[in-house]
Write a protein that holds these residues in place. Structure first.
Motif, PDB file in Angstrom:
ATOM      1  N   CYS A  46       0.946  -1.168   0.228  1.00 55.56           N
ATOM      2  CA  CYS A  46      -0.082  -0.047  -0.009  1.00 55.56           C
ATOM      3  C   CYS A  46       0.964   1.143  -0.060  1.00 55.56           C
ATOM      4  CB  CYS A  46      -0.809   0.159   1.455  1.00 55.56           C
ATOM      5  SG  CYS A  46      -2.293  -1.299   1.077  1.00 55.56           S
ATOM      6  N   ILE A  47       1.876   1.048   0.644  1.00 55.61           N
ATOM      7  CA  ILE A  47       2.844   2.356   0.877  1.00 55.61           C
ATOM      8  C   ILE A  47       3.445   2.521  -0.549  1.00 55.61           C
ATOM      9  CG2 ILE A  47       4.950   3.291   1.729  1.00 55.61           C
ATOM     10  CD1 ILE A  47       4.229   1.963   4.421  1.00 55.61           C
ATOM     11  N   PHE A  48       3.887   1.725  -1.288  1.00 56.72           N
ATOM     12  CA  PHE A  48       4.527   1.680  -2.391  1.00 56.72           C
ATOM     13  C   PHE A  48       3.666   2.717  -3.600  1.00 56.72           C
ATOM     14  CE2 PHE A  48       4.608   0.441  -7.046  1.00 56.72           C
ATOM     15  CZ  PHE A  48       6.043   0.615  -7.371  1.00 56.72           C
ATOM     16  N   TYR A  49       2.414   2.359  -3.474  1.00 55.82           N
ATOM     17  CA  TYR A  49       1.489   3.245  -4.381  1.00 55.82           C
ATOM     18  C   TYR A  49       1.553   4.583  -3.772  1.00 55.82           C
ATOM     19  CZ  TYR A  49       1.164  -0.702  -7.521  1.00 55.82           C
ATOM     20  OH  TYR A  49       1.519  -1.691  -8.416  1.00 55.82           O
ATOM     21  N   GLY A  50       1.380   4.888  -2.618  1.00 55.18           N
ATOM     22  CA  GLY A  50       1.282   6.232  -2.101  1.00 55.18           C
ATOM     23  C   GLY A  50       2.585   6.768  -2.421  1.00 55.18           C
ATOM     24  N   ALA A  51       3.871   6.089  -1.908  1.00 59.79           N
ATOM     25  CA  ALA A  51       5.125   6.703  -2.432  1.00 59.79           C
ATOM     26  C   ALA A  51       5.418   7.201  -4.073  1.00 59.79           C
ATOM     27  CB  ALA A  51       6.207   5.877  -1.971  1.00 59.79           C
ATOM     28  N   PHE A  52       4.475   6.449  -4.729  1.00 54.57           N
ATOM     29  CA  PHE A  52       4.788   6.448  -6.235  1.00 54.57           C
ATOM     30  C   PHE A  52       3.865   7.827  -6.344  1.00 54.57           C
ATOM     31  CE2 PHE A  52       2.659   6.466 -10.511  1.00 54.57           C
ATOM     32  CZ  PHE A  52       3.631   6.507 -11.283  1.00 54.57           C
ATOM     33  N   VAL A  53       2.732   7.970  -5.862  1.00 53.25           N
ATOM     34  CA  VAL A  53       1.931   9.304  -6.051  1.00 53.25           C
ATOM     35  C   VAL A  53       2.741  10.603  -5.530  1.00 53.25           C
ATOM     36  CG1 VAL A  53      -0.089  10.581  -5.194  1.00 53.25           C
ATOM     37  CG2 VAL A  53      -0.377   8.198  -6.066  1.00 53.25           C
ATOM     38  N   ALA A  54       3.276  10.513  -4.381  1.00 56.29           N
ATOM     39  CA  ALA A  54       4.175  11.355  -3.727  1.00 56.29           C
ATOM     40  C   ALA A  54       5.412  11.750  -4.712  1.00 56.29           C
ATOM     41  CB  ALA A  54       4.853  11.004  -2.484  1.00 56.29           C
ATOM     42  N   LYS A  55       5.910  10.978  -5.353  1.00 54.53           N
ATOM     43  CA  LYS A  55       6.966  10.939  -6.096  1.00 54.53           C
ATOM     44  C   LYS A  55       6.642  11.701  -7.505  1.00 54.53           C
ATOM     45  CE  LYS A  55      10.672   9.173  -9.197  1.00 54.53           C
ATOM     46  NZ  LYS A  55      11.233   8.176  -9.929  1.00 54.53           N
TER      47      LYS A  55
END
Length: 182
Positions: free
Chosen positions: A129-138
């Motif tokens: 779940c954090i991966f996709y949040g980190a992708f959006v943040a990036k």
């Protein structure tokens, strides 16, 4: 390419991080309330959902390695001159890593849901779940001209760490336990 940034405001990093956190939480909640199907119709021609997930995750890991090398090259950390093809390779490998990760994540959430029955599985669920949040943040940080120069490498590092954690807690664990799937 390293962009010249306008007057920076470091506190603004909270905006993409909070948006990314909201995406992560939303995925976790959906995975928790969704009734897992146990099946993934799009996993053919692989013999099992696990073979499907392992092979695609290994592809994502390889593309993440290309991302790391090309990012370090763009920031001239290898002592090599920047080449005109490095930026396009970096963007293409990032796009492909994201695209290849989507059917794997969909399989995890759709067929298996957000699982908590062991520390490894819970870690995998959280990091996924954090991966996709980190992708959006990036992506948000990438397109901002108001953030300090350290923001992009910091968020990209978070993204890389989560993808490595997700794949270590799933595909690499599977390979270590059962061997390469056929």
């Amino acid at each position: 390419m390293v962009y010249e940034r306008a007057r920076t405001r470091p506190f603004l990093i909270l905006i993409p991080l909070l948006i990314g956190a909201a995406v992560s939480v939303a995925l976790g909640i959906w995975g928790s309330v969704h009734t897992p199907t146990g099946e993934v119709p799009w996993a053919n021609p692989f013999p099992s959902i696990y073979a499907f997930k392992v092979w695609l995750a290994l592809g994502v890991l390889l593309l993440a390695a290309v991302q790391l090398v090309t990012a370090l090259w763009m920031y001239e950390k290898f002592g090599l001159r920047r080449r005109p093809w490095v930026g396009p390779v970096h963007r293409t490998s990032g796009f492909l890593a994201f695209i290849v990760s989507l059917p794997v994540a969909a399989a995890c959430l759709w067929a298996l849901g957000f699982q908590t029955y062991s520390a490894r599985v819970l870690t995998h669920s959280i990091l996924g779940c954090i991966f996709y949040g980190a992708f959006v943040a990036k992506i948000l940080v990438l397109h901002s001209k108001r953030l300090p120069g350290w923001a992009l490498p910091a968020v990209a590092g978070l993204l890389l760490a989560t993808v490595v954690g997700v794949i270590t807690s799933s595909a690499l664990y599977y390979i270590a336990t059962f061997g390469l799937p056929k």
